[in-house]
Design a protein around this motif. Sequence first.
Motif, PDB file in Angstrom:
ATOM      1  N   LYS A 199       0.836  -1.191   0.000  1.00 60.17           N
ATOM      2  CA  LYS A 199       0.000   0.000   0.000  1.00 60.17           C
ATOM      3  C   LYS A 199       0.873   1.243   0.000  1.00 60.17           C
ATOM      4  O   LYS A 199       1.835   1.329   0.765  1.00 60.17           O
ATOM      5  CB  LYS A 199      -0.879  -0.005   1.251  1.00 60.17           C
ATOM      6  CG  LYS A 199      -1.998   1.003   1.183  1.00 60.17           C
ATOM      7  CD  LYS A 199      -2.982   0.743   2.289  1.00 60.17           C
ATOM      8  CE  LYS A 199      -4.217   1.575   2.118  1.00 60.17           C
ATOM      9  NZ  LYS A 199      -5.248   1.199   3.073  1.00 60.17           N
ATOM     10  N   ARG A 243       2.136   4.961   0.696  1.00 60.99           N
ATOM     11  CA  ARG A 243       2.002   5.914   1.794  1.00 60.99           C
ATOM     12  C   ARG A 243       2.878   7.120   1.523  1.00 60.99           C
ATOM     13  O   ARG A 243       3.848   7.025   0.770  1.00 60.99           O
ATOM     14  CB  ARG A 243       2.452   5.286   3.126  1.00 60.99           C
ATOM     15  CG  ARG A 243       1.589   4.157   3.622  1.00 60.99           C
ATOM     16  CD  ARG A 243       0.334   4.668   4.262  1.00 60.99           C
ATOM     17  NE  ARG A 243      -0.449   3.570   4.777  1.00 60.99           N
ATOM     18  CZ  ARG A 243      -1.764   3.624   4.954  1.00 60.99           C
ATOM     19  NH1 ARG A 243      -2.440   4.702   4.654  1.00 60.99           N
ATOM     20  NH2 ARG A 243      -2.415   2.600   5.446  1.00 60.99           N
ATOM     21  N   TRP A 244       2.576   8.221   2.202  1.00 58.27           N
ATOM     22  CA  TRP A 244       3.460   9.375   2.163  1.00 58.27           C
ATOM     23  C   TRP A 244       4.671   9.062   3.043  1.00 58.27           C
ATOM     24  O   TRP A 244       4.535   8.426   4.090  1.00 58.27           O
ATOM     25  CB  TRP A 244       2.744  10.610   2.698  1.00 58.27           C
ATOM     26  CG  TRP A 244       1.605  11.021   1.829  1.00 58.27           C
ATOM     27  CD1 TRP A 244       0.280  10.767   2.039  1.00 58.27           C
ATOM     28  CD2 TRP A 244       1.677  11.725   0.595  1.00 58.27           C
ATOM     29  NE1 TRP A 244      -0.469  11.273   1.010  1.00 58.27           N
ATOM     30  CE2 TRP A 244       0.364  11.865   0.112  1.00 58.27           C
ATOM     31  CE3 TRP A 244       2.724  12.247  -0.165  1.00 58.27           C
ATOM     32  CZ2 TRP A 244       0.066  12.523  -1.084  1.00 58.27           C
ATOM     33  CZ3 TRP A 244       2.425  12.894  -1.352  1.00 58.27           C
ATOM     34  CH2 TRP A 244       1.122  13.030  -1.800  1.00 58.27           C
ATOM     35  N   ARG A 264       5.644  13.872   6.809  1.00 61.25           N
ATOM     36  CA  ARG A 264       4.564  14.850   6.964  1.00 61.25           C
ATOM     37  C   ARG A 264       4.849  16.123   6.193  1.00 61.25           C
ATOM     38  O   ARG A 264       3.959  16.716   5.598  1.00 61.25           O
ATOM     39  CB  ARG A 264       4.427  15.198   8.442  1.00 61.25           C
ATOM     40  CG  ARG A 264       3.239  14.518   9.028  1.00 61.25           C
ATOM     41  CD  ARG A 264       3.163  14.896  10.439  1.00 61.25           C
ATOM     42  NE  ARG A 264       1.883  15.517  10.671  1.00 61.25           N
ATOM     43  CZ  ARG A 264       1.460  15.829  11.870  1.00 61.25           C
ATOM     44  NH1 ARG A 264       2.203  15.639  12.912  1.00 61.25           N
ATOM     45  NH2 ARG A 264       0.274  16.356  12.027  1.00 61.25           N
ATOM     46  N   ARG A 290      -3.256   7.226   7.267  1.00 64.40           N
ATOM     47  CA  ARG A 290      -3.822   6.195   8.131  1.00 64.40           C
ATOM     48  C   ARG A 290      -5.014   6.762   8.884  1.00 64.40           C
ATOM     49  O   ARG A 290      -5.193   7.983   8.955  1.00 64.40           O
ATOM     50  CB  ARG A 290      -2.781   5.754   9.151  1.00 64.40           C
ATOM     51  CG  ARG A 290      -1.667   4.963   8.559  1.00 64.40           C
ATOM     52  CD  ARG A 290      -0.620   4.715   9.625  1.00 64.40           C
ATOM     53  NE  ARG A 290       0.612   4.268   9.025  1.00 64.40           N
ATOM     54  CZ  ARG A 290       0.822   3.027   8.602  1.00 64.40           C
ATOM     55  NH1 ARG A 290      -0.126   2.121   8.720  1.00 64.40           N
ATOM     56  NH2 ARG A 290       1.968   2.693   8.063  1.00 64.40           N
ATOM     57  N   ASP A 318      -4.034   9.281  11.457  1.00 61.05           N
ATOM     58  CA  ASP A 318      -3.195  10.423  11.060  1.00 61.05           C
ATOM     59  C   ASP A 318      -4.013  11.698  11.155  1.00 61.05           C
ATOM     60  O   ASP A 318      -5.206  11.716  10.836  1.00 61.05           O
ATOM     61  CB  ASP A 318      -2.698  10.239   9.614  1.00 61.05           C
ATOM     62  CG  ASP A 318      -1.509   9.291   9.535  1.00 61.05           C
ATOM     63  OD1 ASP A 318      -0.853   9.101  10.566  1.00 61.05           O
ATOM     64  OD2 ASP A 318      -1.264   8.745   8.444  1.00 61.05           O
ATOM     65  N   LEU A 353       4.242  10.470  10.708  1.00 60.82           N
ATOM     66  CA  LEU A 353       3.095  10.367   9.800  1.00 60.82           C
ATOM     67  C   LEU A 353       2.786   8.905   9.477  1.00 60.82           C
ATOM     68  O   LEU A 353       1.684   8.440   9.649  1.00 60.82           O
ATOM     69  CB  LEU A 353       3.368  11.110   8.503  1.00 60.82           C
ATOM     70  CG  LEU A 353       2.261  10.982   7.476  1.00 60.82           C
ATOM     71  CD1 LEU A 353       1.062  11.810   7.872  1.00 60.82           C
ATOM     72  CD2 LEU A 353       2.741  11.387   6.107  1.00 60.82           C
ATOM     73  N   SER A 354       3.768   8.201   9.019  1.00 58.43           N
ATOM     74  CA  SER A 354       3.508   6.834   8.560  1.00 58.43           C
ATOM     75  C   SER A 354       4.564   5.876   9.071  1.00 58.43           C
ATOM     76  O   SER A 354       5.719   6.246   9.253  1.00 58.43           O
ATOM     77  CB  SER A 354       3.522   6.785   7.041  1.00 58.43           C
ATOM     78  OG  SER A 354       2.582   7.693   6.549  1.00 58.43           O
ATOM     79  N   GLY A 355       4.163   4.694   9.224  1.00 54.45           N
ATOM     80  CA  GLY A 355       5.098   3.642   9.617  1.00 54.45           C
ATOM     81  C   GLY A 355       5.514   2.871   8.384  1.00 54.45           C
ATOM     82  O   GLY A 355       5.459   3.389   7.272  1.00 54.45           O
ATOM     83  N   PRO A 356       5.939   1.633   8.563  1.00 56.59           N
ATOM     84  CA  PRO A 356       6.342   0.829   7.419  1.00 56.59           C
ATOM     85  C   PRO A 356       5.142   0.509   6.522  1.00 56.59           C
ATOM     86  O   PRO A 356       3.993   0.615   6.951  1.00 56.59           O
ATOM     87  CB  PRO A 356       6.887  -0.436   8.065  1.00 56.59           C
ATOM     88  CG  PRO A 356       6.300  -0.464   9.431  1.00 56.59           C
ATOM     89  CD  PRO A 356       6.067   0.928   9.822  1.00 56.59           C
ATOM     90  N   GLU A 357       5.462   0.139   5.302  1.00 59.38           N
ATOM     91  CA  GLU A 357       4.383  -0.156   4.349  1.00 59.38           C
ATOM     92  C   GLU A 357       3.619  -1.395   4.788  1.00 59.38           C
ATOM     93  O   GLU A 357       4.160  -2.278   5.449  1.00 59.38           O
ATOM     94  CB  GLU A 357       4.968  -0.387   2.975  1.00 59.38           C
ATOM     95  CG  GLU A 357       5.473   0.915   2.365  1.00 59.38           C
ATOM     96  CD  GLU A 357       5.826   0.724   0.915  1.00 59.38           C
ATOM     97  OE1 GLU A 357       6.156  -0.408   0.544  1.00 59.38           O
ATOM     98  OE2 GLU A 357       5.756   1.700   0.171  1.00 59.38           O
TER      99      GLU A 357
END
Lengths: 637, 58
Positions: free
Chosen positions: A3, A5-6, A9, A264, A267, B34-38
């Motif tokens: 999937k 993702r960015w 930030r 997410r 987020d 913001l994001s973790g692992p895919e």
Amino acid sequence: MAKERWASRVGLVLAMAGNAVGLGNFLRFPAQAAKNGGGAFLIPYLVALVVLGLPLIWVEWAMGRFGGQKGHHSTPGIFQSFSKNPLWKYFGVMGLWSCLVIAAFYLYIETWTLAYAGYSLVGGFTGEKATNPGEFFGSLTGERDYHLFAFSWWGMILFMLCISLNVYILSRGLAKGIEIVSKIGMPLLIIFAAILAVRGIFITPDPDDPQGAVQPALDGLNFIWEPRFESLKDPSVWLAAAGQIFFTLSIGMGSIHCYASYLRETDDVALTGATAGWTNEFCEVILGGTILIPIAVAYLGLPEVVNRTEGGSGFSLGFMVFPTLFNKWGAFAPVAGFMWFGLLFFAAITSSLAMGQPLMGFLQEEFGLNRDKAALAFGLCLLPLALPVALMHGNTFFDEFDFWAGTFMLVVFALGEAILFAWVFGMDLGWKEMTNGAELAIPRIFFFIIKYVTPVFLLVILLGFTFLPKSGWNAYVEAFTNGTPAPAWEWSGDGMIGKLLHVDVEETRESKLKNFQSKLTNVALNATDREKRVADLNKRIADLDTQSNLRDYERDAKKLTLNAERKGLIDAGKLTPSQRDARTQELIAERRLAEEFYERLPMWRDLDRLVMVGAYAFFSILVFVAWRKRASKGHSP
Amino acid sequence: MNTSALIFMLVVWSVILVMTGYCFFKLLTSARPLSGPEEPSGPTDVQPGDPGITDRPV
């Protein structure tokens, strides 16, 4: 499949800000502010930002994130996830359609900025052999007055390169493509704009340089910022301000939903959305408002700039005049030209990428295409719409796409999403969704603004825009409040119905033919009649001084127009009889071309509309097929 | 520049600069990534009743 993702930030904020910061920030905003009351325009503008801009940004971010949790990255699926009514996904098709149609002409402008930037850097617009920007534009587009078809080999090659560049970046994905371009492009854009703005506002006339500035650049800044509160009473100014907020934030297109769908569930959307929105305002009001008008006023004078921004667009100043103005900056001129068009290019490409991603997301999620194939499919879908834009006169496909997809449908789309979010999904759930994971406390008043004020405001804009009368809404409001007779109803060529009925074509045709007639009369006049007309023009110019309702710059702008007319009249009197005959034949031939052009234009515009309807139908069929596939696999909608 | 134009410009610029600065300050000093692992995906099948969406109508 992993999937997407960015990666960071800041990258997300810059990508979102890049999506919002477009050509309109630097070309449209200053011209709109100048046209609609200068500083007073900023009052409705800021009001619209609070009741329309920020709420819709948060709504679109929240909708996108919510849809993304269900595996949707484009508005058909995102909208469908908010309601059980299956029709919402077909309304959401507008988010794919708008992006593609807008990209078709937006990428063409992006090509121009690229060409102008390169040509500026090699010194093409500077020095004794400087190319006239108008001629350069003609050579780039192949467009000629009153000719329906246009073609330029090198313009077309550059256009294809620009499309390919976008396709390539999109194929690299969010983190390695869009995010990297935004991280490079946005800071450069801000640096270029800041350098030009600072250099620009220090321009002052030099008595030893007659070719230099004619008045201080600060006069231009004064022109934009001088509060003229009487314009607040004019509903058109409020409509224009709301419209500008709308277009500048890239609301109502489906691109914000798409970008936010890669977040997410927990987020934050409140802070990141607000940051992207305020960054756009910084670029628009502070940077955009300090470059175009002040520099143009310094070198051309306020009256000329007033005449050139009368239509509310800074396009003519930005592309046709600015390259010449930078010429006065000596050795810095090529770099200044490159910076100006470079910043426009970065503004354009970060926006055009945002227009490509929704279709990419749709094809990836619904048809299982990988990134490369989805990017290629975007390019292929774009071609049938982009080629007519490049191969035909700007009054045909370009203008129609701009009006219907780039203006009118944005409002329709935003109204639909506001209703879906606040009333169908329900504001209580919507508020919960918006504030979920929020790192910025959204004031509670926005609950009521989003539920009541934003939809009503949008409805007013939509109705005002759809039924716009020729004499403007202000004439009817004044008639109503003063109890005086209202003007007879006629559609405006700028409104939706007027546009649908080709009123604008008829108005332009009449004005052009009148202009031709006036030129022909000027050439044919005998000496006595010519003197009479010159005397009449002199009297009209003198009368302007007695009109107390005009501001100085408005009076000077009108004088400039009348003086140009007088000069044309005097010059025509200097022609020899044979030159006069030749000029007459030339004007008659040109008028014939113009007559044919405007006779055929409505038919071509109708064809453009059919193409747009066809594109909508095509995407609706794709959505239908995709949902059939989902149903057959037992997936939930 | 007229005084009224200058004041008006400075007020609007201040509002925009303060708001932009405040948002960026909060964003850059935020401890939350913001994001973790895919994670694996494809068209997902989130159903009513799944954690986190139990109070949503779909």
